[in-house]
Design a protein around this motif. Structure first.
Motif, PDB file in Angstrom:
ATOM      1  N   VAL A 218       0.833  -1.199   0.000  1.00 39.00           N
ATOM      2  CA  VAL A 218       0.000   0.000   0.000  1.00 39.00           C
ATOM      3  C   VAL A 218       0.867   1.248   0.000  1.00 39.00           C
ATOM      4  N   GLU A 219       0.626   2.101  -0.967  1.00 38.40           N
ATOM      5  CA  GLU A 219       1.298   3.388  -1.067  1.00 38.40           C
ATOM      6  C   GLU A 219       0.367   4.365  -1.773  1.00 38.40           C
ATOM      7  N   ARG A 220       0.607   5.635  -1.544  1.00 34.51           N
ATOM      8  CA  ARG A 220      -0.118   6.640  -2.317  1.00 34.51           C
ATOM      9  C   ARG A 220       0.388   6.549  -3.749  1.00 34.51           C
ATOM     10  N   ARG A 221      -0.508   6.315  -4.689  1.00 32.04           N
ATOM     11  CA  ARG A 221      -0.100   5.987  -6.043  1.00 32.04           C
ATOM     12  C   ARG A 221       0.088   7.206  -6.937  1.00 32.04           C
ATOM     13  N   GLU A 222       0.011   8.415  -6.394  1.00 29.67           N
ATOM     14  CA  GLU A 222       0.291   9.590  -7.202  1.00 29.67           C
ATOM     15  C   GLU A 222       1.761   9.574  -7.628  1.00 29.67           C
ATOM     16  N   ALA A 223       2.016   9.886  -8.887  1.00 28.08           N
ATOM     17  CA  ALA A 223       3.402   9.983  -9.355  1.00 28.08           C
ATOM     18  C   ALA A 223       4.046  11.213  -8.760  1.00 28.08           C
ATOM     19  N   SER A 224       5.320  11.103  -8.432  1.00 25.81           N
ATOM     20  CA  SER A 224       6.034  12.240  -7.857  1.00 25.81           C
ATOM     21  C   SER A 224       7.475  12.208  -8.313  1.00 25.81           C
ATOM     22  N   PRO A 225       8.118  13.387  -8.455  1.00 29.06           N
ATOM     23  CA  PRO A 225       9.514  13.423  -8.860  1.00 29.06           C
ATOM     24  C   PRO A 225      10.396  12.638  -7.890  1.00 29.06           C
ATOM     25  N   GLY A 226      11.374  11.937  -8.435  1.00 27.59           N
ATOM     26  CA  GLY A 226      12.290  11.172  -7.601  1.00 27.59           C
ATOM     27  C   GLY A 226      11.726   9.847  -7.146  1.00 27.59           C
ATOM     28  N   GLY A 227      10.555   9.475  -7.685  1.00 25.74           N
ATOM     29  CA  GLY A 227       9.912   8.264  -7.231  1.00 25.74           C
ATOM     30  C   GLY A 227      10.367   7.025  -7.982  1.00 25.74           C
ATOM     31  N   ALA A 228       9.963   5.879  -7.453  1.00 27.38           N
ATOM     32  CA  ALA A 228      10.245   4.591  -8.076  1.00 27.38           C
ATOM     33  C   ALA A 228       8.992   3.746  -7.978  1.00 27.38           C
ATOM     34  N   ASP A 229       8.982   2.601  -8.649  1.00 30.02           N
ATOM     35  CA  ASP A 229       7.816   1.733  -8.612  1.00 30.02           C
ATOM     36  C   ASP A 229       8.177   0.407  -7.961  1.00 30.02           C
ATOM     37  N   GLU A 230       8.943   0.483  -6.877  1.00 24.86           N
ATOM     38  CA  GLU A 230       9.403  -0.745  -6.233  1.00 24.86           C
ATOM     39  C   GLU A 230       8.258  -1.523  -5.593  1.00 24.86           C
ATOM     40  N   MET A 231       7.253  -0.849  -5.083  1.00 27.37           N
ATOM     41  CA  MET A 231       6.161  -1.565  -4.414  1.00 27.37           C
ATOM     42  C   MET A 231       5.430  -2.467  -5.405  1.00 27.37           C
ATOM     43  N   LEU A 232       5.184  -1.965  -6.610  1.00 34.71           N
ATOM     44  CA  LEU A 232       4.549  -2.783  -7.630  1.00 34.71           C
ATOM     45  C   LEU A 232       5.428  -3.975  -7.976  1.00 34.71           C
ATOM     46  N   ARG A 233       6.719  -3.742  -8.119  1.00 37.32           N
ATOM     47  CA  ARG A 233       7.649  -4.823  -8.448  1.00 37.32           C
ATOM     48  C   ARG A 233       7.725  -5.841  -7.311  1.00 37.32           C
ATOM     49  N   MET A 234       7.651  -5.361  -6.082  1.00 39.12           N
ATOM     50  CA  MET A 234       7.676  -6.271  -4.938  1.00 39.12           C
ATOM     51  C   MET A 234       6.443  -7.168  -4.933  1.00 39.12           C
ATOM     52  N   SER A 235       5.299  -6.601  -5.229  1.00 36.46           N
ATOM     53  CA  SER A 235       4.078  -7.406  -5.250  1.00 36.46           C
ATOM     54  C   SER A 235       4.161  -8.453  -6.355  1.00 36.46           C
ATOM     55  N   GLU A 236       4.733  -8.093  -7.499  1.00 37.34           N
ATOM     56  CA  GLU A 236       4.891  -9.051  -8.597  1.00 37.34           C
ATOM     57  C   GLU A 236       5.864 -10.158  -8.217  1.00 37.34           C
ATOM     58  N   PHE A 237       6.924  -9.806  -7.483  1.00 39.25           N
ATOM     59  CA  PHE A 237       7.896 -10.804  -7.040  1.00 39.25           C
ATOM     60  C   PHE A 237       7.240 -11.815  -6.106  1.00 39.25           C
ATOM     61  N   LEU A 238       6.420 -11.331  -5.166  1.00 37.18           N
ATOM     62  CA  LEU A 238       5.770 -12.248  -4.237  1.00 37.18           C
ATOM     63  C   LEU A 238       4.781 -13.162  -4.945  1.00 37.18           C
ATOM     64  N   LYS A 239       4.140 -12.658  -6.000  1.00 34.98           N
ATOM     65  CA  LYS A 239       3.244 -13.523  -6.766  1.00 34.98           C
ATOM     66  C   LYS A 239       4.010 -14.693  -7.362  1.00 34.98           C
ATOM     67  N   VAL A 240       5.193 -14.419  -7.886  1.00 38.65           N
ATOM     68  CA  VAL A 240       6.025 -15.483  -8.453  1.00 38.65           C
ATOM     69  C   VAL A 240       6.380 -16.501  -7.377  1.00 38.65           C
ATOM     70  N   LYS A 241       6.501 -16.048  -6.126  1.00 39.35           N
ATOM     71  CA  LYS A 241       6.854 -16.933  -5.015  1.00 39.35           C
ATOM     72  C   LYS A 241       5.637 -17.616  -4.391  1.00 39.35           C
ATOM     73  N   GLY A 242       4.483 -17.471  -5.021  1.00 41.17           N
ATOM     74  CA  GLY A 242       3.308 -18.200  -4.558  1.00 41.17           C
ATOM     75  C   GLY A 242       2.348 -17.427  -3.680  1.00 41.17           C
ATOM     76  N   PHE A 243       2.625 -16.144  -3.436  1.00 40.34           N
ATOM     77  CA  PHE A 243       1.721 -15.323  -2.630  1.00 40.34           C
ATOM     78  C   PHE A 243       0.587 -14.778  -3.502  1.00 40.34           C
ATOM     79  N   GLN A 244      -0.530 -14.459  -2.866  1.00 46.68           N
ATOM     80  CA  GLN A 244      -1.497 -13.555  -3.470  1.00 46.68           C
ATOM     81  C   GLN A 244      -1.131 -12.156  -2.996  1.00 46.68           C
ATOM     82  N   ALA A 245      -0.899 -11.259  -3.942  1.00 51.44           N
ATOM     83  CA  ALA A 245      -0.436  -9.921  -3.579  1.00 51.44           C
ATOM     84  C   ALA A 245      -0.996  -8.895  -4.553  1.00 51.44           C
ATOM     85  N   VAL A 246      -1.257  -7.702  -4.037  1.00 52.54           N
ATOM     86  CA  VAL A 246      -1.725  -6.578  -4.846  1.00 52.54           C
ATOM     87  C   VAL A 246      -0.947  -5.342  -4.430  1.00 52.54           C
ATOM     88  N   CYS A 247      -0.906  -4.366  -5.318  1.00 47.59           N
ATOM     89  CA  CYS A 247      -0.294  -3.070  -5.003  1.00 47.59           C
ATOM     90  C   CYS A 247      -1.364  -2.012  -5.201  1.00 47.59           C
TER      91      CYS A 247
END
Length: 473
Positions: A218-247
């Motif tokens: 969970v994060e505020r999804r507004e784009a901001s300067p200096g930001g990254a999309d690690e939370m989305l990538r983390m949720s995708e990584f956990l899905k590969v590891k068998g978790f149910q995950a959303v961002c």
């Protein structure tokens, strides 16, 4: 003792210089191919920073890995775990102890929010997934004596996705040309922080009686300067590891039949990349945050609320003799060296770094070259003023700003960072960069985050680089 002895043995090898020399001998074609592969991987794996909502910048990855000894890893792991246990024990008494409240100030809105949520105190257990940033000089023969914790990051820890991807790129494309040089040592990847988080999530879900472990990042999804999309990538990584995950954005969650729900998915745990003040702001502007409150009350959030106190002034709590009564003799001995002198800025009397009583503003004015000033609760290196690099006029202006807003800035002892040469991946010219080593310590292991910058303020969002970290034995 064993930590220092092991460090001395490997420090004599001068690994950084040796690996640097091998890489500088590689032909131009190798450098071009490696750059292409890294750029392709950065785009594919999301190793990018948003300079603005429409502009992506690849995060630089240094080609020379840093090699930590097993003794260094063990030392930091034990220290990190013990320190967090001590802090959790103390911070659970926050609302009953004015002294703790004074050194870790919250806004009136935050205090009211927490008091309403937890009238009987914070729930147990209180897992905190955090990164402690240090000045570890891996080849310093006296690294354990010189080691300092620079600050905590315990909410939405950065580089959890970036770092393991960078490490794997080095393992795949750089280590093969270093094998002959490393033949005398056993070199292996350091732990993946994403896996440590996954294990912590499973353990906590079980501890609070959940039958499954569905995770919302969970994060505020507004784009901001200096930001990254690690939370989305983390949720995708956990899905590969068998978790149910959303961002998701916090406003996308709701409470149904006593459960936190995202669309039609029942959520067991939240991994948060938001501070309480962000949730309070959303609520004040008409947003719905009832699901976040519900999750906190049911202890379904990591980091737990004790992670909210990753203020820079937490280091005053650890370095000011006024608070020594909160720690055991063994803890006091450890903190005496690893916690740099830190004080909240306001008109006050306190003890200086050498132990004498001083007027704090006067002391800060007179000791610019030994100090730095930081906003207490910001991140990303924002508004940090490094005394040795500032003019006296700039220093006086920063002091004035800090005193106008008491207890919102800290002054801290200036801690030198290791500064070593790295080859520019395009020009191959050597450039000296400052390095910080962060670590994430959990019951299941320790992971590292290495970063470097040509500036003393080391931060990836400010153009800094990732420094891959491997373990050597």
């Amino acid at each position: 003792m064993s930590a220092t002895n092991s460090s001395k043995r490997f420090a004599r090898e001068h690994w950084h210089d040796k690996l640097l020399e091998v890489l500088r001998q590689q032909p131009p074609q190798w450098w071009r191919q490696t750059l292409e592969r890294f750029n392709e991987a950065s785009a594919r794996e999301g190793i990018v920073i948003y300079a603005d909502p429409a502009t992506l910048q690849p995060v630089r990855i240094q080609r020379v890995p840093w090699l930590l000894t097993r003794a260094q890893a063990q030392y930091l792991h034990i220290f990190g775990m013990r320190l967090r246990r001590a802090l959790n024990r103390l911070l659970r008494t926050y609302f009953d102890d004015p002294a703790i409240q004074a050194v870790l100030p919250l806004s009136e809105d935050e205090r009211a929010w927490l008091s309403a949520l937890f009238p009987k105190g914070f729930p147990e257990p209180m897992p905190v997934f955090e990164r402690l940033d240090t000045n570890l000089g891996v080849e310093d023969p006296h690294w354990a004596d010189h080691l300092r914790v620079l600050e905590w990051n315990s909410v939405g820890v950065g580089c959890l996705h970036f770092m393991p991807v960078a490490n794997q790129l080095i393992a795949d494309h750089v280590l093969p040309v270093l094998q002959e040089t490393l033949a005398s040592a056993s070199c292996r990847l350091s732990a993946d922080p994403r896996l440590l988080l996954a294990r912590l999530l499973k353990t906590h879900a079980k501890a609070i009686g959940r039958q499954t472990c569905v995770v919302a990042f969970v994060e505020r999804r507004e784009a901001s300067p200096g930001g990254a999309d690690e939370m989305l990538r983390m949720s995708e990584f956990l899905k590969v590891k068998g978790f149910q995950a959303v961002c998701v954005d916090p406003r996308e969650l709701e409470v149904r039949n006593g459960e936190v729900v995202c669309r039609d998915l029942v959520v067991d745990l939240i991994y948060r990349d938001f501070m309480l003040n962000e949730i309070i702001s959303i609520e004040k502007h008409g947003g719905t945050v009832s699901a976040i409150k519900h999750a906190f009350q049911r202890n379904q959030v990591i980091s737990a609320l004790t992670g909210e106190f990753d203020h820079k002034s937490l280091l005053e709590f650890c370095s000011n003799p006024e608070f020594s009564r909160y720690f055991t003799p063994a803890q006091r001995r450890a903190l005496a060296t690893i916690a740099p002198w830190t004080r909240l800025m306001r008109q006050r009397k306190t003890t200086a770094a050498a132990g004498e009583d001083v007027d704090l503003p006067a002391y800060v004015r007179a000791n610019r070259e030994r100090l730095i000033l930081k906003p207490n609760r910001s991140y990303g290196g924002q508004d940090v003023v490094i005394g040795p690099d500032a003019t006296q006029a700039v220093w006086e202006e920063a002091i004035g700003k800090a005193l106008e807003h008491p207890d919102t800035w800290v002054v801290q002892a200036f801690i030198p960072l290791p500064c070593v040469p790295f080859p520019d991946p395009v020009s191959r010219e050597l450039v000296n960069e400052f390095v910080t080593v962060g670590f994430v310590a959990t019951p299941d292991g320790i992971a590292f985050v290495g970063r470097s910058s040509r500036e003393r303020i080391v931060n990836v969002s400010r153009g800094g680089s990732l420094v891959p970290i491997f373990l050597i034995a």
